[in-house]
Design a protein around this motif. Structure first.
Motif, PDB file in Angstrom:
ATOM      1  N   ALA A   1       0.817  -1.223   0.000  1.00 42.75           N
ATOM      2  CA  ALA A   1       0.000   0.000   0.000  1.00 42.75           C
ATOM      3  C   ALA A   1       0.847   1.268   0.000  1.00 42.75           C
ATOM      4  O   ALA A   1       0.476   2.264  -0.626  1.00 42.75           O
ATOM      5  CB  ALA A   1      -0.939  -0.007   1.205  1.00 42.75           C
ATOM      6  N   ILE A   2       1.980   1.250   0.694  1.00 39.60           N
ATOM      7  CA  ILE A   2       2.793   2.467   0.810  1.00 39.60           C
ATOM      8  C   ILE A   2       3.355   2.914  -0.551  1.00 39.60           C
ATOM      9  O   ILE A   2       3.228   4.091  -0.913  1.00 39.60           O
ATOM     10  CB  ILE A   2       3.904   2.288   1.868  1.00 39.60           C
ATOM     11  CG1 ILE A   2       3.267   2.230   3.265  1.00 39.60           C
ATOM     12  CG2 ILE A   2       4.923   3.432   1.801  1.00 39.60           C
ATOM     13  CD1 ILE A   2       4.230   1.886   4.383  1.00 39.60           C
ATOM     14  N   PRO A   3       3.958   2.013  -1.344  1.00 37.99           N
ATOM     15  CA  PRO A   3       4.370   2.455  -2.692  1.00 37.99           C
ATOM     16  C   PRO A   3       3.189   2.900  -3.549  1.00 37.99           C
ATOM     17  O   PRO A   3       3.324   3.809  -4.376  1.00 37.99           O
ATOM     18  CB  PRO A   3       5.036   1.207  -3.287  1.00 37.99           C
ATOM     19  CG  PRO A   3       5.479   0.411  -2.111  1.00 37.99           C
ATOM     20  CD  PRO A   3       4.424   0.640  -1.067  1.00 37.99           C
ATOM     21  N   MET A   4       2.015   2.271  -3.359  1.00 31.47           N
ATOM     22  CA  MET A   4       0.825   2.688  -4.110  1.00 31.47           C
ATOM     23  C   MET A   4       0.448   4.133  -3.779  1.00 31.47           C
ATOM     24  O   MET A   4       0.084   4.919  -4.656  1.00 31.47           O
ATOM     25  CB  MET A   4      -0.358   1.768  -3.797  1.00 31.47           C
ATOM     26  CG  MET A   4      -0.328   0.433  -4.492  1.00 31.47           C
ATOM     27  SD  MET A   4      -1.837  -0.496  -4.124  1.00 31.47           S
ATOM     28  CE  MET A   4      -1.597  -1.926  -5.162  1.00 31.47           C
ATOM     29  N   ILE A   5       0.526   4.468  -2.495  1.00 31.64           N
ATOM     30  CA  ILE A   5       0.232   5.839  -2.053  1.00 31.64           C
ATOM     31  C   ILE A   5       1.211   6.814  -2.710  1.00 31.64           C
ATOM     32  O   ILE A   5       0.831   7.896  -3.183  1.00 31.64           O
ATOM     33  CB  ILE A   5       0.324   5.942  -0.513  1.00 31.64           C
ATOM     34  CG1 ILE A   5      -0.896   5.279   0.150  1.00 31.64           C
ATOM     35  CG2 ILE A   5       0.479   7.383  -0.063  1.00 31.64           C
ATOM     36  CD1 ILE A   5      -2.157   6.105   0.122  1.00 31.64           C
ATOM     37  N   MET A   6       2.487   6.430  -2.755  1.00 31.21           N
ATOM     38  CA  MET A   6       3.490   7.284  -3.405  1.00 31.21           C
ATOM     39  C   MET A   6       3.189   7.430  -4.897  1.00 31.21           C
ATOM     40  O   MET A   6       3.331   8.514  -5.467  1.00 31.21           O
ATOM     41  CB  MET A   6       4.888   6.691  -3.205  1.00 31.21           C
ATOM     42  CG  MET A   6       5.369   6.702  -1.766  1.00 31.21           C
ATOM     43  SD  MET A   6       7.050   6.016  -1.644  1.00 31.21           S
ATOM     44  CE  MET A   6       7.340   6.138   0.130  1.00 31.21           C
ATOM     45  N   GLY A   7       2.766   6.339  -5.509  1.00 33.20           N
ATOM     46  CA  GLY A   7       2.413   6.379  -6.927  1.00 33.20           C
ATOM     47  C   GLY A   7       1.228   7.288  -7.195  1.00 33.20           C
ATOM     48  O   GLY A   7       1.189   7.989  -8.214  1.00 33.20           O
ATOM     49  N   ALA A   8       0.267   7.289  -6.272  1.00 36.14           N
ATOM     50  CA  ALA A   8      -0.904   8.170  -6.416  1.00 36.14           C
ATOM     51  C   ALA A   8      -0.478   9.632  -6.443  1.00 36.14           C
ATOM     52  O   ALA A   8      -1.071  10.450  -7.151  1.00 36.14           O
ATOM     53  CB  ALA A   8      -1.894   7.921  -5.279  1.00 36.14           C
ATOM     54  N   ASN A   9       0.561   9.953  -5.688  1.00 36.02           N
ATOM     55  CA  ASN A   9       1.085  11.324  -5.689  1.00 36.02           C
ATOM     56  C   ASN A   9       1.632  11.714  -7.060  1.00 36.02           C
ATOM     57  O   ASN A   9       1.501  12.855  -7.491  1.00 36.02           O
ATOM     58  CB  ASN A   9       2.199  11.463  -4.649  1.00 36.02           C
ATOM     59  CG  ASN A   9       1.722  12.148  -3.388  1.00 36.02           C
ATOM     60  OD1 ASN A   9       0.654  11.849  -2.884  1.00 36.02           O
ATOM     61  ND2 ASN A   9       2.498  13.083  -2.895  1.00 36.02           N
ATOM     62  N   ILE A  10       2.254  10.740  -7.736  1.00 37.35           N
ATOM     63  CA  ILE A  10       2.780  11.011  -9.083  1.00 37.35           C
ATOM     64  C   ILE A  10       1.628  11.141 -10.081  1.00 37.35           C
ATOM     65  O   ILE A  10       1.579  12.068 -10.885  1.00 37.35           O
ATOM     66  CB  ILE A  10       3.751   9.893  -9.524  1.00 37.35           C
ATOM     67  CG1 ILE A  10       5.004   9.904  -8.644  1.00 37.35           C
ATOM     68  CG2 ILE A  10       4.126  10.056 -10.997  1.00 37.35           C
ATOM     69  CD1 ILE A  10       5.955   8.750  -8.899  1.00 37.35           C
ATOM     70  N   GLY A  11       0.688  10.214 -10.004  1.00 38.10           N
ATOM     71  CA  GLY A  11      -0.425  10.193 -10.962  1.00 38.10           C
ATOM     72  C   GLY A  11      -1.314  11.419 -10.920  1.00 38.10           C
ATOM     73  O   GLY A  11      -1.875  11.828 -11.941  1.00 38.10           O
ATOM     74  N   THR A  12      -1.443  12.030  -9.747  1.00 41.02           N
ATOM     75  CA  THR A  12      -2.364  13.161  -9.602  1.00 41.02           C
ATOM     76  C   THR A  12      -1.901  14.397 -10.358  1.00 41.02           C
ATOM     77  O   THR A  12      -2.687  15.307 -10.622  1.00 41.02           O
ATOM     78  CB  THR A  12      -2.557  13.515  -8.105  1.00 41.02           C
ATOM     79  OG1 THR A  12      -3.681  14.383  -7.968  1.00 41.02           O
ATOM     80  CG2 THR A  12      -1.333  14.208  -7.521  1.00 41.02           C
TER      81      THR A  12
END
Length: 377
Positions: free
Chosen positions: A92-103
């Motif tokens: 989940a933690i890398p996914m959260i970081m990825g969401a920051n990039i995607g936004t």
């Protein structure tokens, strides 16, 4: 002729806001409940997401999902629900970081509204992509540290324990929240009662994700109607007044409109017109990163029982990642200028070759993540 006050419309708008917040909480609870049924608990969840044990794949999944729905709030809320349903934190933690990039894709797309005029497009594209490069640099710094030491998870876990250590204040004991949400979740289960086991779980997860998308999108639209005038006022008064004012107001505006994409997109026309430079807009963008974490924290309140602590932990990871990224990257002059220089350089190239600019957007946010995710499955 006197204009009639529009109090009823305002009351209706705020009623809609309250309803959509409730709907989002119900949706998160629905995702959590459905994922538990589908996965059969944390061990099952680990098996389901075994292909994403590579943190790089999990990161790209978060970025791709956010780019597709154009809302990090939606994706982080779904992640909170999945974590409560058994999704391991190390995924989940890398996914959260990825969401920051995607936004960051939304304001980059907005910059293409200036594509006809080269100088305007260069300024707008630079102001939008500084967000991309900042979040990318944050991931480059914090993902290896997290993999090596797990420091974000450890700090977030410790902080979550502060909130739940007192039995009277425990999120695990927030029965009023459970009492509010459970009837609606149970209603959805009864409507889908013709399904059972994993089929019911999948249906609930899909329904929950759909409801999160609807509620977050609707919430953003209504809050934009209610608050965007005030948000623009804060934006105009704060940009160019120094980094602290910029970061603080960026966070405030994002909390007000519940969308970092909206906040950052408001700035692009100002940059394109030459009213403000990328350097002046930069701190406001960082504040938006911090402000958007409120949605995951709100989503975590929807979770009660034994998984409340882990749901709060992943929400706090989101907060810590963004706050620490601003403190370290913007706080160190050498690091602070890297996103600015990269954005300016890319903007010069993109203004000269529009196809290169378009290829950057499609490649970074869609093609590259999709290829890697499917190749690693």
């Amino acid at each position: 002729m006197h204009t009639q006050p529009r109090l009823p419309q305002k009351v209706f708008n705020w009623f809609c806001v309250a309803f959509l917040v409730y709907l989002m909480l119900v949706a998160v609870g629905t995702v959590s409940s459905g994922f538990k049924l589908f996965s059969g608990g944390s061990e099952g969840a680990k098996e389901i997401f075994a292909f994403a044990t590579n943190p790089f794949v999990a990161l790209l999944m978060g970025a791709l999902a956010t780019a597709l729905v154009q809302s990090s709030s939606t994706v982080t809320s779904v992640i909170v629900g999945l974590v409560a349903g058994g999704l391991p934190l190390n995924i989940a933690i890398p996914m959260i970081m990825g969401a920051n990039i995607g936004t960051t894709i939304t304001n980059t797309i907005v910059s293409f509204g200036h594509v006809r005029e080269k100088a305007e497009f260069r300024r707008a594209f630079s102001a939008s992509t500084v967000h991309d490069f900042f979040n990318l640099l944050a991931v480059i710094i914090f993902l290896p540290l997290e993999l090596a030491f797990g420091f974000l998870e450890k700090i977030a876990t410790s902080l979550s324990q502060l909130f739940i250590s007192d039995a009277n204040l425990s999120l695990k004991s927030m029965n009023f929240m459970k009492a509010m949400i459970s009837p609606s979740v149970d209603f959805f289960k009864s409507v889908l009662g013709f399904l059972d086991g994993k089929s019911l779980g999948i249906a609930l997860v899909i329904l929950g994700i759909g409801l999160i998308l609807v509620s977050v999108t609707g919430l953003g639209k209504i809050l934009k109607q209610v608050m965007v005038g005030k948000a623009k006022g804060i934006l105009h008064s704060a940009i160019g007044k120094g980094p602290v004012a910029g970061i603080t107001s960026g966070a405030m505006v994002t909390v007000m409109v519940q969308s970092s994409s909206t906040t950052t997109s408001l700035m692009i026309p100002l940059a394109g017109s030459g009213m403000f430079s990328t350097k002046q807009i930069y701190p406001f963008t960082l504040g938006a990163n911090i402000g958007t974490t409120i949605t995951a924290l709100l989503a975590a309140t929807a979770i009660s029982g034994p998984t409340a602590a882990v749901a709060l932990t992943i929400a706090l990871v989101h907060v810590l990642f963004n706050v620490l990224a601003v403190a370290i990257i913007y706080g160190i002059p050498m690091l602070r200028d890297l996103p600015l220089k990269a954005a300016d350089r890319l903007a010069i190239i993109g203004a000269e070759n529009k196809l290169m600019a378009l290829s950057y957007v499609l490649g970074v946010f869609f093609v590259f993540p999709s290829l890697i995710v499917f190749a690693m499955r």
